[in-house]
Motif scaffolding. Structure first.
Motif, short mmCIF file in Angstrom:
data_model
loop_
_atom_site.label_atom_id
_atom_site.label_comp_id
_atom_site.label_asym_id
_atom_site.label_seq_id
_atom_site.Cartn_x
_atom_site.Cartn_y
_atom_site.Cartn_z
N SER A 1 -105.39 -40.13 -42.19
CA SER A 1 -104.74 -40.08 -43.50
C SER A 1 -105.01 -41.33 -44.33
CB SER A 1 -103.22 -39.91 -43.32
OG SER A 1 -102.62 -41.09 -42.85
N GLU B 1 -101.22 -38.42 -50.80
CA GLU B 1 -102.53 -38.39 -50.16
C GLU B 1 -102.45 -37.75 -48.77
OE1 GLU B 1 -104.20 -42.29 -50.21
OE2 GLU B 1 -104.26 -42.38 -52.40
N VAL B 2 -101.51 -36.83 -48.58
CA VAL B 2 -101.35 -36.18 -47.28
C VAL B 2 -102.66 -35.53 -46.84
CG1 VAL B 2 -100.56 -34.04 -48.39
CG2 VAL B 2 -99.98 -34.49 -45.99
N ARG B 3 -102.89 -35.56 -45.52
CA ARG B 3 -104.11 -34.98 -44.95
C ARG B 3 -103.71 -33.84 -44.01
NH1 ARG B 3 -109.36 -37.06 -43.89
NH2 ARG B 3 -110.43 -35.97 -42.20
N LEU C 1 -107.15 -32.42 -48.37
CA LEU C 1 -106.54 -33.67 -48.78
C LEU C 1 -105.72 -33.48 -50.05
CD1 LEU C 1 -109.47 -36.21 -48.30
CD2 LEU C 1 -107.52 -35.84 -46.80
N ALA D 1 -97.21 -37.63 -44.09
CA ALA D 1 -98.50 -38.26 -44.37
C ALA D 1 -99.66 -37.45 -43.80
CB ALA D 1 -98.54 -39.67 -43.81
N ALA D 2 -99.39 -36.67 -42.75
CA ALA D 2 -100.46 -35.90 -42.13
C ALA D 2 -99.86 -34.71 -41.39
CB ALA D 2 -101.26 -36.77 -41.17
#
Length: 294
Positions: free
Chosen positions: A121, A204-206, A219, A274-275
């Motif tokens: 991430s 910016e989460v992955r 993304l 975040a991910a």
């Protein structure tokens, strides 16, 4: 492959560095195949150089590997939908019955996936600065040269990345809050609440999805939220339950016939997701030791 005969001292010197270079590239890229390609490209660049002009071969090669890897990371950010060869590691799924004091030690050791997904991430500069400095002790002035920035800027990138990694690795202090964030995400997805999803997703989460055709990466909060609402609105899930996936808050869903549909693991940093690591590959799901549907 380089010629490793005794008559080629440059190739011998390179081979002595190969394992370390491969480790650097793999930590930076998270892909064995990409790491091998980067190391081979480093050899090609070395073969075109006058070795007599290189005073520190190990440092020179690390810089080259870092620069090539940075280009790969930036290319991925530009094409996040690309598939990658490397799969997520084997995941350990356990029923999430809430925090129990006797589980604290086990949870504290379950940060492998957390580290992996948080690294994924990070932005390219953050990831390079953190991995090269914290994992391979490369000085910040050298990292700055790779990034085209000052040593102080490289230090700031590494510090920011370190905070994200450390936050994801705290196993129990924020576990209750992490569960609340994940529950809010799942509830918003079921309702098709796009704005609600955006509130709990890091910008910016992955999202990493392990499919039967490879690993697909998405993304950004807008794309991840749109995909989440579409999957839930048109999905085949009939049942689901909260779980722990390698110690991370997660969720398993099943079809009406009891076959597993997906396993999801969430990394929550600073109150936002975040991910997300997701497995939908039927073969991998069938090989997992999953709890019974509820």
């Amino acid at each position: 492959m380089p010629d490793t005969s005794p008559a080629d001292p440059v190739a011998e010197a390179f081979e002595a560095q190969r394992d370390r270079l491969r480790a650097v590239a793999h930590r930076l890229l998270g892909s064995h195949a990409d790491a091998e390609d980067v190391v081979q490209e480093a050899w090609l660049r070395l073969s075109r150089q006058d070795a007599a002009d290189i005073h520190n071969l190990a440092g020179w090669l690390t810089t080259v590997v870092g620069r090539i890897s940075l280009d790969v990371l930036r290319s991925r950010r530009a094409r996040p939908e690309a598939s990658y060869d490397d799969r997520l590691p084997q995941l350990v799924v356990a029923v999430d019955d809430g925090p129990a004091p006797e589980d604290d030690a086990a949870l504290a050791d379950s940060v492998g996936l957390a580290l992996l997904v948080v690294l994924e991430s990070l932005g390219p500069g953050e990831r390079l600065a953190f991995v090269l400095h914290d994992l391979f002790a490369v000085p910040f002035d050298e990292i700055g040269r790779i990034l085209g920035r000052s040593a102080d800027a490289a230090k700031m990138l590494a510090s920011r990345a370190r905070r994200k990694v450390q936050a994801a690795g705290r196993p129990t202090a924020a576990r209750r809050e992490q569960r609340k964030v994940v529950q809010a995400f799942l509830a918003a997805a079921r309702l098709g609440d796009f704005e609600g999803l955006l509130r709990v997703l890091d910008p910016e989460v992955r999202l990493t999805v392990d499919t039967s055709d490879g690993v697909v990466v998405v993304l950004g909060a807008t794309k991840v939220a749109a995909g989440a609402t579409a999957r839930v609105a048109g999905g085949a899930a009939a049942r689901g339950r909260a779980v722990l996936v390698d110690g991370l808050p997660g969720f398993v869903s099943w079809r009406e016939d009891g076959t597993a549909l997906s396993v999801m693991a969430f990394t929550v940093v600073g109150g936002r997701i975040a991910a997300i690591a997701t497995v939908i590959d039927p073969a991998r799901l069938a090989a997992m030791d999953l709890p019974d549907p509820v």
